[in-house]
Structures are given as structure tokens and as C-alpha cells.
Write a protein that holds these residues in place. Structure first.
Motif, PDB file in Angstrom:
ATOM      1  N   ARG A  74      63.052 -13.496 118.090  1.00  0.00           N
ATOM      2  CA  ARG A  74      63.920 -14.404 117.345  1.00  0.00           C
ATOM      3  C   ARG A  74      65.349 -13.878 117.324  1.00  0.00           C
ATOM      4  O   ARG A  74      66.307 -14.619 117.566  1.00  0.00           O
ATOM      5  CB  ARG A  74      63.403 -14.555 115.910  1.00  0.00           C
ATOM      6  CG  ARG A  74      61.992 -15.120 115.815  1.00  0.00           C
ATOM      7  CD  ARG A  74      61.537 -15.168 114.373  1.00  0.00           C
ATOM      8  NE  ARG A  74      60.213 -15.769 114.257  1.00  0.00           N
ATOM      9  CZ  ARG A  74      59.616 -15.979 113.099  1.00  0.00           C
ATOM     10  NH1 ARG A  74      60.213 -15.636 111.973  1.00  0.00           N
ATOM     11  NH2 ARG A  74      58.415 -16.536 113.052  1.00  0.00           N
ATOM     12  N   TYR A 140      66.147 -21.198 108.974  1.00  0.00           N
ATOM     13  CA  TYR A 140      65.024 -21.073 109.893  1.00  0.00           C
ATOM     14  C   TYR A 140      65.508 -20.402 111.159  1.00  0.00           C
ATOM     15  O   TYR A 140      66.719 -20.247 111.386  1.00  0.00           O
ATOM     16  CB  TYR A 140      64.393 -22.438 110.221  1.00  0.00           C
ATOM     17  CG  TYR A 140      65.332 -23.442 110.837  1.00  0.00           C
ATOM     18  CD1 TYR A 140      65.623 -23.424 112.202  1.00  0.00           C
ATOM     19  CD2 TYR A 140      65.932 -24.441 110.070  1.00  0.00           C
ATOM     20  CE1 TYR A 140      66.473 -24.347 112.782  1.00  0.00           C
ATOM     21  CE2 TYR A 140      66.789 -25.371 110.636  1.00  0.00           C
ATOM     22  CZ  TYR A 140      67.058 -25.319 111.991  1.00  0.00           C
ATOM     23  OH  TYR A 140      67.904 -26.234 112.557  1.00  0.00           O
ATOM     24  N   ASP A 144      59.665 -20.162 113.622  1.00  0.00           N
ATOM     25  CA  ASP A 144      59.289 -20.613 112.281  1.00  0.00           C
ATOM     26  C   ASP A 144      58.652 -21.996 112.336  1.00  0.00           C
ATOM     27  O   ASP A 144      58.981 -22.817 113.201  1.00  0.00           O
ATOM     28  CB  ASP A 144      60.511 -20.675 111.367  1.00  0.00           C
ATOM     29  CG  ASP A 144      60.982 -19.298 110.935  1.00  0.00           C
ATOM     30  OD1 ASP A 144      60.249 -18.321 111.186  1.00  0.00           O
ATOM     31  OD2 ASP A 144      62.074 -19.196 110.347  1.00  0.00           O
ATOM     32  N   ASP A 154      57.079 -26.362 115.000  1.00  0.00           N
ATOM     33  CA  ASP A 154      57.439 -24.972 115.254  1.00  0.00           C
ATOM     34  C   ASP A 154      58.732 -24.942 116.067  1.00  0.00           C
ATOM     35  O   ASP A 154      58.839 -25.608 117.101  1.00  0.00           O
ATOM     36  CB  ASP A 154      56.323 -24.264 116.027  1.00  0.00           C
ATOM     37  CG  ASP A 154      55.030 -24.189 115.222  1.00  0.00           C
ATOM     38  OD1 ASP A 154      55.118 -23.948 114.012  1.00  0.00           O
ATOM     39  OD2 ASP A 154      53.949 -24.382 115.804  1.00  0.00           O
ATOM     40  N   ASN A 197      60.617 -24.213 104.978  1.00  0.00           N
ATOM     41  CA  ASN A 197      60.204 -23.180 105.927  1.00  0.00           C
ATOM     42  C   ASN A 197      58.839 -22.647 105.507  1.00  0.00           C
ATOM     43  O   ASN A 197      58.698 -22.039 104.438  1.00  0.00           O
ATOM     44  CB  ASN A 197      61.235 -22.047 105.959  1.00  0.00           C
ATOM     45  CG  ASN A 197      61.041 -21.124 107.150  1.00  0.00           C
ATOM     46  OD1 ASN A 197      59.916 -20.900 107.584  1.00  0.00           O
ATOM     47  ND2 ASN A 197      62.130 -20.601 107.680  1.00  0.00           N
ATOM     48  N   SER A 199      57.032 -20.458 107.286  1.00  0.00           N
ATOM     49  CA  SER A 199      56.769 -19.107 107.813  1.00  0.00           C
ATOM     50  C   SER A 199      58.035 -18.264 107.716  1.00  0.00           C
ATOM     51  O   SER A 199      58.524 -17.743 108.707  1.00  0.00           O
ATOM     52  CB  SER A 199      56.271 -19.179 109.257  1.00  0.00           C
ATOM     53  OG  SER A 199      57.123 -19.986 110.046  1.00  0.00           O
ATOM     54  N   TRP A 200      58.531 -18.175 106.496  1.00  0.00           N
ATOM     55  CA  TRP A 200      59.730 -17.404 106.206  1.00  0.00           C
ATOM     56  C   TRP A 200      59.552 -15.974 106.713  1.00  0.00           C
ATOM     57  O   TRP A 200      58.475 -15.381 106.581  1.00  0.00           O
ATOM     58  CB  TRP A 200      59.963 -17.441 104.708  1.00  0.00           C
ATOM     59  CG  TRP A 200      61.208 -16.773 104.228  1.00  0.00           C
ATOM     60  CD1 TRP A 200      62.410 -16.723 104.862  1.00  0.00           C
ATOM     61  CD2 TRP A 200      61.358 -16.071 102.994  1.00  0.00           C
ATOM     62  NE1 TRP A 200      63.320 -16.031 104.101  1.00  0.00           N
ATOM     63  CE2 TRP A 200      62.698 -15.616 102.947  1.00  0.00           C
ATOM     64  CE3 TRP A 200      60.522 -15.790 101.928  1.00  0.00           C
ATOM     65  CZ2 TRP A 200      63.201 -14.891 101.871  1.00  0.00           C
ATOM     66  CZ3 TRP A 200      61.024 -15.079 100.862  1.00  0.00           C
ATOM     67  CH2 TRP A 200      62.339 -14.638 100.836  1.00  0.00           C
ATOM     68  N   ASP A 201      60.614 -15.412 107.289  1.00  0.00           N
ATOM     69  CA  ASP A 201      60.524 -14.104 107.928  1.00  0.00           C
ATOM     70  C   ASP A 201      60.040 -13.025 106.955  1.00  0.00           C
ATOM     71  O   ASP A 201      59.240 -12.164 107.319  1.00  0.00           O
ATOM     72  CB  ASP A 201      61.886 -13.723 108.511  1.00  0.00           C
ATOM     73  CG  ASP A 201      61.792 -12.517 109.426  1.00  0.00           C
ATOM     74  OD1 ASP A 201      60.738 -12.345 110.054  1.00  0.00           O
ATOM     75  OD2 ASP A 201      62.752 -11.745 109.511  1.00  0.00           O
ATOM     76  N   PRO A 204      55.684 -14.802 105.584  1.00  0.00           N
ATOM     77  CA  PRO A 204      55.188 -15.924 106.393  1.00  0.00           C
ATOM     78  C   PRO A 204      53.810 -16.416 105.951  1.00  0.00           C
ATOM     79  O   PRO A 204      52.890 -16.534 106.768  1.00  0.00           O
ATOM     80  CB  PRO A 204      55.142 -15.330 107.797  1.00  0.00           C
ATOM     81  CG  PRO A 204      54.831 -13.889 107.567  1.00  0.00           C
ATOM     82  CD  PRO A 204      55.539 -13.516 106.291  1.00  0.00           C
TER      83      PRO A 204
END
Length: 317
Positions: A74, A140, A144, A154, A197, A199-201, A204
């Protein structure tokens, strides 16, 4: 390959620069166009080649030395886009400066032209501003799972003007399954729509639920305990670790929430049955699979105790 292209382009830039400095000593009258001497035309052309080849070579080398060594895909994707944008701007300014020999005038002209095209190209400019916002605030990033506007999917690409998603749900499928379609959104959408979001960093995971309908004759205490036990056995210690991380993140905010150490069960009274909702923590991409597995395990466990657990109208649902 990128390194060879980089060194090759820098070599071309060096040769073009040396040749441009040697051009005035040559007789190139045959290249003259009107009042413009052939030597001047050749010199500007060579300097333009030097600018383009030099910036391209620098891009390839920096991409090879820095961007490709970033382990996080990413971050590497975003760094590559920022590098392309910065060096692209340098190349345009350098090219115009070489051709006009009016560096201050070029910068002033770019400002005037930029002000003028603001009215003609509002949407692309807003999208570019949206890209800058995405790079800075990180609502995002690539990889994500998000919902923005009417689209959910995604993120597979965040370009200067658009964001591309692999669609989830949509008109073709349900239950958080990929549809196979690609959705392209202008980056300006992030400035005017809510972004969810999944799947937040930093965390997730999301809370999910399955619902089981039981009759009023059911031993609710027993059923709730069975639901909790099934979830504990299936999700294991991983959920406890994720909940601990969830609490750490909550402590960094002014929000105060009661978070249990494991799965929990909520009871909802309906007209002719009782609904038990098992709440648990799961990665969004495993949500449907985990829900299916838990539902099968719960029904199997309940069917082993027909004397304590019963379903509405005396049949499984």
C-alpha cells in the motif's frame, strides 16, 4: 530492468546536454525555420530531450532504490504515485523553461493558466484535490475494503483522478461476496460522501452478528451459553488478542465503551419467538465464511439438546 532504464535515460540526458552545448559551434543553417536559426532549434530540441530523459531516469532509479524496497504494498503504491506526480510537474516546468528561456515567465504563466482552467476543469481539479486528501488523511488506501457513495468493494488502485474498486455485493450478488465487476469513482467523491472503511490499517476487523430464532420454551440461559461456547471454540485466542487491540485504540480516544473479553449474546423479543444475536469480532473478508461456519456449528449443538432448545413452530430455521 528499472535500474537499467534509469541509468540509460540519465546517460541519454547527459549526452543530449553535452551535444546541446556543442551545437552553437556547428553550421546548421539547413535547420533554420524563418528567423529562428537552426542551431537554436537543435539546441532546444536536445535540451528538451535531456529534461525528459533525465526526469524519466530519475523516476526509474528512485522507484528502484526506494519505492520497490518498501515492504508494504500500500505504501509503495502511494509513494510511486507521489513520485510520478512530483517528477511529472518538474518535467513540464523544465520543458517549458528550456523551450521559452523564460523561467519566471513560465511559472507566472502556469499560475495564470491554472487560474483560468480552474473554471473549465472543476471536476478533474476536485478529483486531484481528493487524491491529495487521500494521500494526507488516509481515509482509505489500496487493499482496504470500503463503502463510499453507493459503491462497496476492495480498493485496487488510487490514481490521480479516480479510485478503482473490485465490487462487493452490488446488484448481482449478496452476503459480502465479490460480483466480479470493477467500479471506478472520481476521487472528488471522498470530499462529498461518507467513507466507511471496513479494514482500517490500525484495526482491520469489524463486529459481526448471527441471529438465531428460538421459541419461548427454550432455556435461554443454556442457549446463550452454548452460543458463547461455540464462538469461543471456533474463534479461539485470536479474537481475544484483537479485542485487546480494540481496547487500546479506544483508550486513545475520548470514547468510553464497554467491551467484553469474548463473544457476547444479545436477546431480542419478537412477537412469537425470541431472537438471540451472537456478536463477535472478525476480519471483513472472512465475515461470510465465519458466519456460515458458526451457524452450522450452533444448529448442530442445539439439535443435540432438543429438551432444552426448541425452534418456532417446532422446526429448525
Amino acid at each position: 530492468m528499472n535500474r537499467l532504464l534509469g541509468f540509460g535515460s540519465l546517460a541519454v540526458a547527459f549526452v543530449a546536454t553535452v551535444a546541446a552545448n556543442a551545437v552553437p559551434a556547428l553550421d546548421l543553417t539547413w535547420l533554420s525555420v524563418g528567423d529562428v536559426a537552426g542551431a537554436i532549434i537543435a539546441q532546444k530540441a536536445l535540451l528538451a530531450v535531456a529534461v525528459l530523459a533525465g526526469t524519466y531516469g530519475l523516476y526509474q532509479l528512485v522507484r528502484h532504490l526506494l519505492v520497490q524496497r518498501i515492504a508494504n504494498k500500500r505504501r509503495a503504491h502511494d509513494a510511486r504515485n507521489v513520485l510520478r506526480f512530483g517528477l511529472g510537474a518538474v518535467a513540464v516546468i523544465g520543458l517549458l523553461g528550456v523551450l521559452t528561456e523564460q523561467w519566471v515567465g513560465v511559472l507566472f504563466s502556469l499560475g495564470v493558466v491554472g487560474f483560468a482552467i480552474t473554471f473549465a476543469l472543476q471536476q478533474p481539479l476536485f478529483s486531484l484535490m481528493g487524491w491529495i486528501y487521500i494521500m494526507v488523511k488516509r481515509p482509505y488506501q489500496v487493499g482496504d475494503r470500503i463503502r463510499i457513495g453507493n459503491a462497496k468493494g476492495d480498493v485496487i488502485e488510487v490514481d490521480f483522478l479516480v479510485t478503482t474498486l473490485w465490487e462487493i455485493n452490488g446488484e448481482l450478488v449478496s452476503s459480502n461476496q465479490p460480483s466480479g465487476r470493477v467500479v471506478t469513482l472520481p476521487n472528488s467523491t471522498v470530499l462529498s460522501s461518507e467513507v466507511y472503511n471496513f479494514s482500517w490499517d490500525k484495526f482491520p476487523y469489524v463486529w459481526n452478528e448471527i441471529s438465531i430464532q428460538l421459541s419461548y420454551e427454550t432455556d435461554l440461559a443454556f442457549a446463550r451459553q452454548e452460543l458463547t461456547d461455540v464462538a469461543d471454540e471456533y474463534l479461539g485466542e485470536r479474537m481475544a488478542e484483537n479485542i485487546a487491540r480494540y481496547r487500546e485504540l479506544l483508550e486513545e480516544t475520548p470514547v468510553e465503551l464497554e467491551v467484553r473479553d469474548g463473544p457476547s449474546v444479545n436477546v431480542v423479543q419478537q412477537e412469537s419467538w425470541v431472537e438471540l444475536r451472537l456478536r463477535y469480532l472478525v476480519h471483513p473478508r472472512r465475515g461470510q465464511r465465519v458466519k456460515n461456519d458458526l451457524y452450522e456449528r450452533v444448529l448442530e449443538r442445539f439439535n443435540e439438546h432438543p429438551d432444552r432448545v426448541s425452534f418456532p413452530v417446532s422446526r429448525n430455521r
